[in-house]
Design a protein around this motif. Structure first.
Motif, PDB file in Angstrom:
ATOM      1  N   GLN A   1      48.535  50.351 -21.543  1.00 53.55           N
ATOM      2  CA  GLN A   1      47.529  51.334 -21.961  1.00 53.55           C
ATOM      3  C   GLN A   1      46.184  50.663 -22.242  1.00 53.55           C
ATOM      4  O   GLN A   1      45.139  51.283 -22.089  1.00 53.55           O
ATOM      5  CB  GLN A   1      48.023  52.125 -23.168  1.00 53.55           C
ATOM      6  CG  GLN A   1      49.171  53.069 -22.785  1.00 53.55           C
ATOM      7  CD  GLN A   1      49.344  54.239 -23.732  1.00 53.55           C
ATOM      8  OE1 GLN A   1      48.551  54.439 -24.640  1.00 53.55           O
ATOM      9  NE2 GLN A   1      50.376  55.033 -23.496  1.00 53.55           N
TER      10      GLN A   1
ATOM     11  N   GLU B   1      57.792  48.482 -26.120  1.00 53.58           N
ATOM     12  CA  GLU B   1      56.606  48.938 -26.857  1.00 53.58           C
ATOM     13  C   GLU B   1      55.408  48.047 -26.548  1.00 53.58           C
ATOM     14  O   GLU B   1      54.289  48.518 -26.350  1.00 53.58           O
ATOM     15  CB  GLU B   1      56.886  48.912 -28.360  1.00 53.58           C
ATOM     16  CG  GLU B   1      57.834  50.005 -28.823  1.00 53.58           C
ATOM     17  CD  GLU B   1      58.278  49.818 -30.268  1.00 53.58           C
ATOM     18  OE1 GLU B   1      58.071  48.717 -30.827  1.00 53.58           O
ATOM     19  OE2 GLU B   1      58.853  50.768 -30.828  1.00 53.58           O
TER      20      GLU B   1
ATOM     21  N   VAL C   1      54.099  48.869 -23.050  1.00 47.36           N
ATOM     22  CA  VAL C   1      53.357  50.136 -23.016  1.00 47.36           C
ATOM     23  C   VAL C   1      51.964  49.923 -23.613  1.00 47.36           C
ATOM     24  O   VAL C   1      50.957  50.403 -23.083  1.00 47.36           O
ATOM     25  CB  VAL C   1      54.128  51.242 -23.772  1.00 47.36           C
ATOM     26  CG1 VAL C   1      53.251  52.483 -23.967  1.00 47.36           C
ATOM     27  CG2 VAL C   1      55.387  51.617 -23.008  1.00 47.36           C
ATOM     28  N   HIS C   2      51.925  49.192 -24.710  1.00 46.34           N
ATOM     29  CA  HIS C   2      50.646  48.898 -25.361  1.00 46.34           C
ATOM     30  C   HIS C   2      49.696  48.186 -24.394  1.00 46.34           C
ATOM     31  O   HIS C   2      48.543  48.584 -24.212  1.00 46.34           O
ATOM     32  CB  HIS C   2      50.917  48.025 -26.590  1.00 46.34           C
ATOM     33  CG  HIS C   2      49.702  47.696 -27.392  1.00 46.34           C
ATOM     34  ND1 HIS C   2      49.664  46.675 -28.297  1.00 46.34           N
ATOM     35  CD2 HIS C   2      48.464  48.236 -27.412  1.00 46.34           C
ATOM     36  CE1 HIS C   2      48.464  46.605 -28.846  1.00 46.34           C
ATOM     37  NE2 HIS C   2      47.717  47.546 -28.321  1.00 46.34           N
TER      38      HIS C   2
END
Lengths: 116, 167
Positions: free
Chosen positions: A103, A96, A99-100
């Motif tokens: 992005q 997670e 991905v954060h």
């Protein structure tokens, strides 16, 4: 209510910045061993888009995962030629986090539970 | 003098060779990013991170506001730097701006985001990006594709700066 594990403040360990050299054309995907060994691992996947520069994507992989340039470039080329690349595999929380961060850099990053 | 980014002796960065065209193009970046974005652009900038709805719901609630705030901070920093453009004493016809080296990441973010916004507004494809400039037509879409390429030129300078490859 489902446990919220998104983006804890814990910094995930950097993937093998000083890992063994990878042969040209071979992409190693790092799998982390964590205390959640029984839980299925998660893949962090980056998908292709026509706008992000190849040099930019390579730089981001180096910054985020600490990958050596050659390995970062190999993942970038896989994104470019195959449409996506599994850039990291491991526990859910660090997935997670990655991905954060990806992005934040405007990469098309998603996470998927790895198939057993 | 052509547009270039250089590292000064005191460690700051200097973007110089900013002529009237570049001044207009660079100034348009924060303006573009401050506009409300159509759904196609938001979907590109903020893709669902998972096929699991519970993860996506938490992400929308917990992460998206932070991402948007970070990106806003970045383009506002770029706008503030651009607000300090000054006539270059060495080249009276162009402008320059000096800013701390740690602003480079914010510029890079804003430049990249502006390119993505234009690309997703017009659903720009790989084939569009590979089209030679001489094949571009006088349409709004091709104008923005041309801008995507121009901003890539500037973005590469900031990538080089981030990687320590400029002097």
């Amino acid at each position: 209510m489902a446990k919220r594990t998104l983006f804890s403040s814990r910094t995930p360990p950097r993937a093998d910045a000083a890992g063994p050299a990878t042969a040209p054309g071979v992409i190693e995907t790092v799998t982390e061993q964590t205390k959640t060994d029984l839980a299925p691992p998660w893949h962090v996947i980056v998908r292709n888009d026509p706008i992000n520069l190849m040099s930019y994507v390579t730089m981001v992989f180096q910054k985020v995962f600490g990958y050596p340039r050659q390995k970062a470039k190999a993942h970038m080329m896989e994104v470019h030629t195959r449409g996506q690349s599994i850039v990291w595999t491991g526990g859910r929380e660090p997935a997670e986090h990655y991905v954060h961060v990806l992005q934040q850099y405007h990469l098309m990053a998603i996470m998927e539970k790895a198939q057993p | 003098m052509s547009l270039h980014l250089q590292r000064l002796a005191d460690g700051n960065l200097c973007l110089a060779g900013v002529d009237e065209s570049w001044r207009h193009i660079l100034s348009s970046v924060p303006v573009l990013l401050a506009e409300p974005q159509p759904p196609a652009v938001r979907e590109r900038l903020l893709p669902k991170p998972s096929s699991q709805e519970n993860i996506n719901r938490d992400w929308r609630e917990l992460v998206v506001p932070g991402l948007e705030a970070l990106w806003r901070t970045n383009y506002e920093l770029m706008a503030a730097d651009l607000g300090r453009l000054e006539k270059d004493p060495a080249h009276g016809e162009s402008w320059r701006v000096v800013f701390p080296a740690n602003h480079a990441a914010a510029w890079l973010s804003a430049l990249n985001q502006a390119r993505l916004v234009m690309g997703s507004r017009w659903n720009v494809t790989e084939a569009d990006m590979n089209r030679p400039a001489r094949h571009l037509k006088p349409t709004e879409r091709d104008h923005d594709i041309f801008l995507i390429h121009l901003l890539a030129y500037v973005e590469q300078m900031f990538i080089d700066a981030e990687e320590g490859n400029i002097q």
